[in-house]
Design an enzyme around this catalytic site. Structure first.
Site, PDB file in Angstrom:
ATOM      1  N   LYS A   1       2.478  -2.822   6.062  1.00  0.00           N
ATOM      2  CA  LYS A   1       2.685  -2.735   4.610  1.00  0.00           C
ATOM      3  C   LYS A   1       4.138  -2.397   4.276  1.00  0.00           C
ATOM      4  O   LYS A   1       4.669  -2.877   3.266  1.00  0.00           O
ATOM      5  CB  LYS A   1       1.723  -1.705   4.001  1.00  0.00           C
ATOM      6  CG  LYS A   1       0.248  -2.126   4.090  1.00  0.00           C
ATOM      7  CD  LYS A   1      -0.030  -3.408   3.327  1.00  0.00           C
ATOM      8  CE  LYS A   1      -1.512  -3.728   3.234  1.00  0.00           C
ATOM      9  NZ  LYS A   1      -1.792  -4.959   2.488  1.00  0.00           N
TER      10      LYS A   1
ATOM     11  N   SER B   1       0.867  -1.198   0.000  1.00  0.00           N
ATOM     12  CA  SER B   1       0.000   0.000   0.000  1.00  0.00           C
ATOM     13  C   SER B   1       0.890   1.230   0.000  1.00  0.00           C
ATOM     14  O   SER B   1       1.998   1.212   0.552  1.00  0.00           O
ATOM     15  CB  SER B   1      -0.865   0.013   1.257  1.00  0.00           C
ATOM     16  OG  SER B   1      -1.510   1.266   1.383  1.00  0.00           O
TER      17      SER B   1
ATOM     18  N   TYR C   1      -1.050  -0.212  10.206  1.00  0.00           N
ATOM     19  CA  TYR C   1      -1.213  -0.607   8.802  1.00  0.00           C
ATOM     20  C   TYR C   1       0.032  -0.219   7.990  1.00  0.00           C
ATOM     21  O   TYR C   1       0.547  -1.014   7.198  1.00  0.00           O
ATOM     22  CB  TYR C   1      -2.469   0.078   8.255  1.00  0.00           C
ATOM     23  CG  TYR C   1      -2.837  -0.274   6.836  1.00  0.00           C
ATOM     24  CD1 TYR C   1      -3.269  -1.557   6.498  1.00  0.00           C
ATOM     25  CD2 TYR C   1      -2.771   0.680   5.826  1.00  0.00           C
ATOM     26  CE1 TYR C   1      -3.628  -1.861   5.189  1.00  0.00           C
ATOM     27  CE2 TYR C   1      -3.133   0.382   4.527  1.00  0.00           C
ATOM     28  CZ  TYR C   1      -3.562  -0.892   4.216  1.00  0.00           C
ATOM     29  OH  TYR C   1      -3.913  -1.199   2.922  1.00  0.00           O
TER      30      TYR C   1
HETATM   31  P1  NDP Z   1     -11.783  -5.497   1.065  1.00  0.00           P
HETATM   32  O1  NDP Z   1     -12.080  -5.097   2.467  1.00  0.00           O
HETATM   33  O2  NDP Z   1     -12.686  -5.074  -0.026  1.00  0.00           O
HETATM   34  O3  NDP Z   1     -11.605  -7.099   0.990  1.00  0.00           O
HETATM   35  C1  NDP Z   1     -10.805  -7.732   1.944  1.00  0.00           C
HETATM   36  C2  NDP Z   1     -10.682  -9.188   1.596  1.00  0.00           C
HETATM   37  O4  NDP Z   1      -9.766  -9.803   2.519  1.00  0.00           O
HETATM   38  C3  NDP Z   1     -11.991  -9.949   1.719  1.00  0.00           C
HETATM   39  O5  NDP Z   1     -12.015 -10.942   0.729  1.00  0.00           O
HETATM   40  C4  NDP Z   1     -11.891 -10.574   3.116  1.00  0.00           C
HETATM   41  O6  NDP Z   1     -12.652 -11.784   3.244  1.00  0.00           O
HETATM   42  C5  NDP Z   1     -10.420 -10.892   3.165  1.00  0.00           C
HETATM   43  N1  NDP Z   1      -9.856 -11.046   4.496  1.00  0.00           N
HETATM   44  C6  NDP Z   1      -9.764 -10.114   5.474  1.00  0.00           C
HETATM   45  N2  NDP Z   1      -9.158 -10.635   6.564  1.00  0.00           N
HETATM   46  C7  NDP Z   1      -8.864 -11.922   6.254  1.00  0.00           C
HETATM   47  C8  NDP Z   1      -8.253 -12.990   6.953  1.00  0.00           C
HETATM   48  N3  NDP Z   1      -7.780 -12.838   8.202  1.00  0.00           N
HETATM   49  N4  NDP Z   1      -8.127 -14.193   6.326  1.00  0.00           N
HETATM   50  C9  NDP Z   1      -8.586 -14.363   5.057  1.00  0.00           C
HETATM   51  N5  NDP Z   1      -9.177 -13.397   4.347  1.00  0.00           N
HETATM   52  C10 NDP Z   1      -9.322 -12.193   4.947  1.00  0.00           C
HETATM   53  O7  NDP Z   1     -10.272  -4.957   0.802  1.00  0.00           O
HETATM   54  P2  NDP Z   1      -9.554  -4.461  -0.535  1.00  0.00           P
HETATM   55  O8  NDP Z   1      -9.925  -5.345  -1.653  1.00  0.00           O
HETATM   56  O9  NDP Z   1      -9.711  -3.014  -0.648  1.00  0.00           O
HETATM   57  O10 NDP Z   1      -8.027  -4.709  -0.113  1.00  0.00           O
HETATM   58  C11 NDP Z   1      -7.313  -5.847  -0.524  1.00  0.00           C
HETATM   59  C12 NDP Z   1      -5.843  -5.608  -0.223  1.00  0.00           C
HETATM   60  O11 NDP Z   1      -5.423  -4.411  -0.873  1.00  0.00           O
HETATM   61  C13 NDP Z   1      -5.538  -5.421   1.251  1.00  0.00           C
HETATM   62  O12 NDP Z   1      -4.307  -6.025   1.564  1.00  0.00           O
HETATM   63  C14 NDP Z   1      -5.416  -3.919   1.393  1.00  0.00           C
HETATM   64  O13 NDP Z   1      -4.579  -3.558   2.456  1.00  0.00           O
HETATM   65  C15 NDP Z   1      -4.793  -3.553   0.063  1.00  0.00           C
HETATM   66  N6  NDP Z   1      -4.984  -2.182  -0.329  1.00  0.00           N
HETATM   67  C16 NDP Z   1      -6.240  -1.658  -0.539  1.00  0.00           C
HETATM   68  C17 NDP Z   1      -6.367  -0.342  -0.920  1.00  0.00           C
HETATM   69  C18 NDP Z   1      -7.703   0.293  -1.166  1.00  0.00           C
HETATM   70  O14 NDP Z   1      -7.736   1.533  -1.313  1.00  0.00           O
HETATM   71  N7  NDP Z   1      -8.796  -0.444  -1.261  1.00  0.00           N
HETATM   72  C19 NDP Z   1      -5.198   0.523  -1.091  1.00  0.00           C
HETATM   73  C20 NDP Z   1      -3.941  -0.132  -0.870  1.00  0.00           C
HETATM   74  C21 NDP Z   1      -3.856  -1.438  -0.510  1.00  0.00           C
HETATM   75  P3  NDP Z   1     -14.235 -11.772   3.683  1.00  0.00           P
HETATM   76  O15 NDP Z   1     -15.021 -11.254   2.503  1.00  0.00           O
HETATM   77  O16 NDP Z   1     -14.561 -13.186   3.955  1.00  0.00           O
HETATM   78  O17 NDP Z   1     -14.332 -10.882   4.875  1.00  0.00           O
END
Ligand code: NDP
Length: 248
Positions: A159, A142, A155
């Site tokens: 990251k 990130s 966070y």
């Molecule tokens: P979302 O909140 O939309 O989705 C998160 C996903 O991670 C879901 O599928 C969730 O599963 C899963 N998840 C969370 N915790 C766990 C766990 N302990 N074990 C297994 N699965 C887990 O997040 P984003 O798609 O936005 O983010 C995805 C990645 O991108 C993250 O690492 C985030 O830090 C990174 N990121 C996002 C940004 C943004 O602006 N959106 C910017 C920079 C980085 P479930 O549906 O079952 O809860």
């Protein structure tokens, strides 16, 4: 179909970026394990979309911060497809709070979900990748881990840690046909950024050169390139994807 016959694991693939990455890898021919933690319905929907398009996928519930759970992800993929080519460590979470209000359990939750998970998943992936002398590992970092964000000390630490982790791993496995890279997005429209205040959203949009948040498909396109055989001479790289926000 550049990923024909290949097998991918995408953590946190039920929603957001992971979902888009899984769909994109499947479009290119990969069989994909869709990992999720809570949202079985959403994960099943991703599997159905892939199967309806003629691909192969499997939903698998596991908490990526739990060593025992992580082992089951890799057992499930290997027992179904017999190999592993691509690992995308995408699952992540944040607990935003000013440092003085951040509680130790919140700190540990974020470090374990965003950083320890990569250690557990990459360690579990290596035997299968080493056996074929081929692998593509992508960790989702990130901009918060490079530039820092107010209220995101845990966070940002997780990251930033992913960058050091991925680069060290890249060196360890480089001679074995395995690459490891970080894709580090800025603001991407997903549930993750749903709760940011209108004030921060407006500030962010005004400081992003392209004046908009990114889409999950834009992240998926970058991840798919890093996951493909065509990225063969790129390792230990941090690919930022932020619409010209920080330009580090
Ligand atoms: P979302 O909140 O939309 O989705 C998160 C996903 O991670 C879901 O599928 C969730 O599963 C899963 N998840 C969370 N915790 C766990 C766990 N302990 N074990 C297994 N699965 C887990 O997040 P984003 O798609 O936005 O983010 C995805 C990645 O991108 C993250 O690492 C985030 O830090 C990174 N990121 C996002 C940004 C943004 O602006 N959106 C910017 C920079 C980085 P479930 O549906 O079952 O809860």
């Amino acid at each position: 179909m550049s990923l024909h016959d290949q097998v991918a694991i995408v953590t946190g693939a039920s929603r957001g970026i992971g979902r888009a990455v899984a769909l994109d890898l499947a479009r290119q021919g990969a069989s994909v394990l869709i990992n999720y933690q809570r949202n079985a319905t959403a994960a099943d929907e991703v599997v159905a979309l892939i199967r309806d398009a003629g691909g192969d996928a499997l939903a698998h519930r596991a908490d990526v911060s739990d060593e025992g759970d992580v082992a089951t992800i890799f057992e499930a993929a290997i027992s179904r497809w017999g190999r592993l080519d691509i690992l995308v460590c995408n699952a992540g979470a944040t607990v935003d709070a000013p440092l003085v209000r951040l509680k130790p359990d919140q700190w540990h939750h974020v470090i374990e979900t965003d950083l320890t998970s990569a250690f557990l998943c990459c360690r579990a992936a290596l035997p299968a990748m080493r056996s074929r002398q081929y692998g593509r590992i992508i960790t989702i970092g990130s901009l918060a881990g490079l530039a820092g964000n107010v209220g995101q000390t845990s966070y940002g630490a997780a990251k930033a840690g992913l960058v050091g982790f991925t680069r060290a791993l890249a060196r360890e496995v480089a001679a074995e046909g395995i690459t490891a890279n970080v894709v580090a997005p800025g603001y991407i429209d997903t549930d993750f950024v749903e709760n940011i205040s209108p004030m921060i959203r407006e500030w962010a949009i005004n400081t992003i050169a392209m004046r908009r948040f990114g889409t999950t498909d834009e992240v998926a396109a970058a991840v798919s390139f890093m996951a493909s055989p065509r990225s063969s001479y790129i390792t230990g790289h941090v690919l930022t994807l932020d619409g010209g926000w920080v330009m580090p």
